[in-house]
Design a protein around this motif. Sequence first.
Motif, PDB file in Angstrom:
ATOM      1  N   LEU A 237       0.813  -1.222   0.000  1.00  0.00           N
ATOM      2  CA  LEU A 237       0.000   0.000   0.000  1.00  0.00           C
ATOM      3  C   LEU A 237       0.845   1.270   0.000  1.00  0.00           C
ATOM      4  O   LEU A 237       0.301   2.374   0.087  1.00  0.00           O
ATOM      5  CB  LEU A 237      -0.932   0.006   1.213  1.00  0.00           C
ATOM      6  N   GLY A 238       2.155   1.131  -0.075  1.00  0.00           N
ATOM      7  CA  GLY A 238       3.029   2.302  -0.207  1.00  0.00           C
ATOM      8  C   GLY A 238       3.692   2.771   1.061  1.00  0.00           C
ATOM      9  O   GLY A 238       4.360   3.814   1.061  1.00  0.00           O
ATOM     10  N   LEU A 239       3.539   2.034   2.168  1.00  0.00           N
ATOM     11  CA  LEU A 239       4.222   2.405   3.403  1.00  0.00           C
ATOM     12  C   LEU A 239       5.598   1.756   3.463  1.00  0.00           C
ATOM     13  O   LEU A 239       5.844   0.721   2.840  1.00  0.00           O
ATOM     14  CB  LEU A 239       3.397   1.986   4.625  1.00  0.00           C
ATOM     15  N   ARG A 240       6.475   2.369   4.246  1.00  0.00           N
ATOM     16  CA  ARG A 240       7.827   1.818   4.438  1.00  0.00           C
ATOM     17  C   ARG A 240       7.887   1.233   5.845  1.00  0.00           C
ATOM     18  O   ARG A 240       8.138   1.934   6.815  1.00  0.00           O
ATOM     19  CB  ARG A 240       8.875   2.911   4.246  1.00  0.00           C
ATOM     20  N   THR A 241       7.644  -0.081   5.942  1.00  0.00           N
ATOM     21  CA  THR A 241       7.661  -0.732   7.250  1.00  0.00           C
ATOM     22  C   THR A 241       9.098  -0.855   7.757  1.00  0.00           C
ATOM     23  O   THR A 241      10.024  -1.101   6.988  1.00  0.00           O
ATOM     24  CB  THR A 241       7.013  -2.115   7.172  1.00  0.00           C
ATOM     25  N   VAL A 242       9.248  -0.684   9.054  1.00  0.00           N
ATOM     26  CA  VAL A 242      10.563  -0.701   9.689  1.00  0.00           C
ATOM     27  C   VAL A 242      10.827  -2.016  10.392  1.00  0.00           C
ATOM     28  O   VAL A 242      11.907  -2.593  10.291  1.00  0.00           O
ATOM     29  CB  VAL A 242      10.689   0.474  10.682  1.00  0.00           C
ATOM     30  N   SER A 243       9.846  -2.516  11.118  1.00  0.00           N
ATOM     31  CA  SER A 243      10.025  -3.762  11.865  1.00  0.00           C
ATOM     32  C   SER A 243       8.665  -4.356  12.179  1.00  0.00           C
ATOM     33  O   SER A 243       7.619  -3.711  12.012  1.00  0.00           O
ATOM     34  CB  SER A 243      10.811  -3.521  13.162  1.00  0.00           C
ATOM     35  N   GLY A 244       8.691  -5.582  12.630  1.00  0.00           N
ATOM     36  CA  GLY A 244       7.473  -6.252  13.063  1.00  0.00           C
ATOM     37  C   GLY A 244       7.809  -7.282  14.112  1.00  0.00           C
ATOM     38  O   GLY A 244       8.860  -7.938  14.034  1.00  0.00           O
ATOM     39  N   GLY A 245       6.959  -7.432  15.109  1.00  0.00           N
ATOM     40  CA  GLY A 245       7.243  -8.375  16.176  1.00  0.00           C
ATOM     41  C   GLY A 245       6.082  -8.492  17.138  1.00  0.00           C
ATOM     42  O   GLY A 245       5.051  -7.821  16.991  1.00  0.00           O
ATOM     43  N   GLN A 246       6.263  -9.344  18.133  1.00  0.00           N
ATOM     44  CA  GLN A 246       5.232  -9.571  19.132  1.00  0.00           C
ATOM     45  C   GLN A 246       5.481  -8.672  20.344  1.00  0.00           C
ATOM     46  O   GLN A 246       6.611  -8.531  20.798  1.00  0.00           O
ATOM     47  CB  GLN A 246       5.238 -11.036  19.558  1.00  0.00           C
ATOM     48  N   GLU A 247       4.410  -8.077  20.835  1.00  0.00           N
ATOM     49  CA  GLU A 247       4.516  -7.179  21.977  1.00  0.00           C
ATOM     50  C   GLU A 247       3.325  -7.391  22.906  1.00  0.00           C
ATOM     51  O   GLU A 247       2.296  -7.953  22.507  1.00  0.00           O
ATOM     52  CB  GLU A 247       4.554  -5.705  21.525  1.00  0.00           C
ATOM     53  N   PHE A 248       3.488  -6.919  24.143  1.00  0.00           N
ATOM     54  CA  PHE A 248       2.374  -6.861  25.082  1.00  0.00           C
ATOM     55  C   PHE A 248       1.797  -5.454  25.021  1.00  0.00           C
ATOM     56  O   PHE A 248       2.421  -4.484  25.472  1.00  0.00           O
ATOM     57  CB  PHE A 248       2.848  -7.197  26.501  1.00  0.00           C
ATOM     58  N   VAL A 249       0.604  -5.345  24.457  1.00  0.00           N
ATOM     59  CA  VAL A 249      -0.044  -4.052  24.254  1.00  0.00           C
ATOM     60  C   VAL A 249      -1.037  -3.825  25.390  1.00  0.00           C
ATOM     61  O   VAL A 249      -1.871  -4.694  25.688  1.00  0.00           O
ATOM     62  CB  VAL A 249      -0.763  -4.009  22.900  1.00  0.00           C
ATOM     63  N   ALA A 250      -0.944  -2.675  26.036  1.00  0.00           N
ATOM     64  CA  ALA A 250      -1.829  -2.373  27.166  1.00  0.00           C
ATOM     65  C   ALA A 250      -3.260  -2.186  26.678  1.00  0.00           C
ATOM     66  O   ALA A 250      -3.516  -1.442  25.724  1.00  0.00           O
ATOM     67  CB  ALA A 250      -1.345  -1.120  27.892  1.00  0.00           C
ATOM     68  N   CYS A 251      -4.200  -2.874  27.327  1.00  0.00           N
ATOM     69  CA  CYS A 251      -5.621  -2.709  27.021  1.00  0.00           C
ATOM     70  C   CYS A 251      -6.333  -1.874  28.084  1.00  0.00           C
ATOM     71  O   CYS A 251      -7.433  -1.371  27.843  1.00  0.00           O
ATOM     72  CB  CYS A 251      -6.291  -4.073  26.872  1.00  0.00           C
ATOM     73  N   ASN A 252      -5.730  -1.735  29.241  1.00  0.00           N
ATOM     74  CA  ASN A 252      -6.249  -0.883  30.312  1.00  0.00           C
ATOM     75  C   ASN A 252      -5.133   0.045  30.770  1.00  0.00           C
ATOM     76  O   ASN A 252      -4.172  -0.398  31.394  1.00  0.00           O
ATOM     77  CB  ASN A 252      -6.750  -1.727  31.498  1.00  0.00           C
ATOM     78  N   SER A 253      -5.241   1.320  30.424  1.00  0.00           N
ATOM     79  CA  SER A 253      -4.195   2.283  30.764  1.00  0.00           C
ATOM     80  C   SER A 253      -4.531   2.993  32.069  1.00  0.00           C
ATOM     81  O   SER A 253      -5.695   3.090  32.465  1.00  0.00           O
ATOM     82  CB  SER A 253      -4.023   3.313  29.647  1.00  0.00           C
ATOM     83  N   VAL A 254      -3.500   3.504  32.719  1.00  0.00           N
ATOM     84  CA  VAL A 254      -3.681   4.241  33.960  1.00  0.00           C
ATOM     85  C   VAL A 254      -2.914   5.556  33.848  1.00  0.00           C
ATOM     86  O   VAL A 254      -1.796   5.595  33.319  1.00  0.00           O
ATOM     87  CB  VAL A 254      -3.185   3.428  35.178  1.00  0.00           C
ATOM     88  N   GLN A 255      -3.536   6.646  34.290  1.00  0.00           N
ATOM     89  CA  GLN A 255      -2.899   7.956  34.276  1.00  0.00           C
ATOM     90  C   GLN A 255      -2.231   8.209  35.618  1.00  0.00           C
ATOM     91  O   GLN A 255      -2.803   7.923  36.674  1.00  0.00           O
ATOM     92  CB  GLN A 255      -3.922   9.054  33.980  1.00  0.00           C
ATOM     93  N   LEU A 256      -1.042   8.753  35.566  1.00  0.00           N
ATOM     94  CA  LEU A 256      -0.263   9.013  36.772  1.00  0.00           C
ATOM     95  C   LEU A 256      -0.047  10.509  36.958  1.00  0.00           C
ATOM     96  O   LEU A 256       0.053  11.260  35.984  1.00  0.00           O
ATOM     97  CB  LEU A 256       1.090   8.307  36.708  1.00  0.00           C
ATOM     98  N   SER A 257       0.055  10.906  38.203  1.00  0.00           N
ATOM     99  CA  SER A 257       0.422  12.285  38.515  1.00  0.00           C
ATOM    100  C   SER A 257       1.898  12.496  38.205  1.00  0.00           C
ATOM    101  O   SER A 257       2.626  11.546  37.913  1.00  0.00           O
ATOM    102  CB  SER A 257       0.136  12.588  39.984  1.00  0.00           C
ATOM    103  N   ASP A 258       2.337  13.731  38.293  1.00  0.00           N
ATOM    104  CA  ASP A 258       3.732  14.037  37.977  1.00  0.00           C
ATOM    105  C   ASP A 258       4.698  13.301  38.910  1.00  0.00           C
ATOM    106  O   ASP A 258       5.726  12.778  38.465  1.00  0.00           O
ATOM    107  CB  ASP A 258       3.977  15.541  38.057  1.00  0.00           C
ATOM    108  N   SER A 259       4.381  13.259  40.183  1.00  0.00           N
ATOM    109  CA  SER A 259       5.269  12.599  41.142  1.00  0.00           C
ATOM    110  C   SER A 259       5.318  11.095  40.905  1.00  0.00           C
ATOM    111  O   SER A 259       6.395  10.477  40.909  1.00  0.00           O
ATOM    112  CB  SER A 259       4.822  12.887  42.579  1.00  0.00           C
ATOM    113  N   ASP A 260       4.148  10.474  40.669  1.00  0.00           N
ATOM    114  CA  ASP A 260       4.121   9.038  40.390  1.00  0.00           C
ATOM    115  C   ASP A 260       4.777   8.729  39.049  1.00  0.00           C
ATOM    116  O   ASP A 260       5.437   7.689  38.894  1.00  0.00           O
ATOM    117  CB  ASP A 260       2.679   8.524  40.384  1.00  0.00           C
ATOM    118  N   LEU A 261       4.614   9.625  38.092  1.00  0.00           N
ATOM    119  CA  LEU A 261       5.231   9.423  36.781  1.00  0.00           C
ATOM    120  C   LEU A 261       6.749   9.461  36.889  1.00  0.00           C
ATOM    121  O   LEU A 261       7.459   8.672  36.239  1.00  0.00           O
ATOM    122  CB  LEU A 261       4.738  10.484  35.808  1.00  0.00           C
ATOM    123  N   GLU A 262       7.268  10.345  37.710  1.00  0.00           N
ATOM    124  CA  GLU A 262       8.713  10.413  37.924  1.00  0.00           C
ATOM    125  C   GLU A 262       9.225   9.151  38.618  1.00  0.00           C
ATOM    126  O   GLU A 262      10.267   8.601  38.234  1.00  0.00           O
ATOM    127  CB  GLU A 262       9.052  11.648  38.748  1.00  0.00           C
TER     128      GLU A 262
END
Length: 307
Positions: free
Chosen positions: A256-281
């Motif tokens: 389809l005209g894209l330039r693929t770089v890589s492909g592989g198996q990953e664990f993709v998050a289905c439930n995300s959580v937002q963190l405060s600045d302190s927890d993010l650090e």
Amino acid sequence: MAGALWVPRGLCWVYSRRRITGMLLDPLCSYAPHSPLPTLPSLCQPWAPQPSRGVRVSSVLWAGHNKWSKVKNIKGPKDAARSRMFMKLAMMIRLAVREGGANPDFNVQLANIVEQCRSKNMPKASIETAIKGAEKSKGSAYVLYESRGPGGSALLIEILTDNKTRTHQEIKHILNKNGGVLCDGARYNFEHKGVVTAAGEDLEGRTVSLERALELAIESGAEDVRDTQDEEEKPLLQFICDVSSLRSVREALDSLGLRTVSGGQEFVACNSVQLSDSDLESASRLLEVLSDCPDVIRVWDNIQAMD
């Protein structure tokens, strides 16, 4: 001459003048200290400091210091990160060989990792050494640890080790020291998926918008698409699909005209959580320490920064 004061000829005015006129003079010029000092500059004058300009130190003296500063502050960290990345890629090769054999033609996962190594400019000799080393070292074991991080985040830690007890104690110590804990249940926040990464521009150099990427995802058979960036902050597109359709999705995206770089198996998050600045650090520090552990292959998280 006894009782005489010897003056180096480089400081003697008489010597300098007679040298100009061609007269020979002893290496040192002298005058008797008991005789009165002459008032005319025809004899040697006692040395006294003269007004002078400051001398600029040549930059050559400090060239090594400046060079080392650049190496330590710029090249050093980059080389360390590059070396760590190659080590992780070599561990991924060992794991792929362990699960599917050493022939990339019959091991899709290994073929994808080798291609990823090449895209990261990993030397060919290092890739071959990792494959051969994986064939010889069959004693390593794969372990997936589940843990909780700062702010209630979920972490999956992939391990390849030859000593499970030692690695378990080390990971447990790192987590406890940085606001995390080993626990069950974190795995349910992730899905095991195939991910095809493509450049943010097509083969003609045009930027691919997210709307166009969604259309390409539907045409290629991918389930979803997300935009991200690489280490150099260049735009990337990640097409998420089922593991079994990883190769077909990548081939479709190429057509389809894209330039693929890589492909592989990953664990993709289905439930995300937002963190405060302190927890993010705190979470960022924990992820960094875990990544530095030599037995850790990859760390997956479901962390999302607050807007």
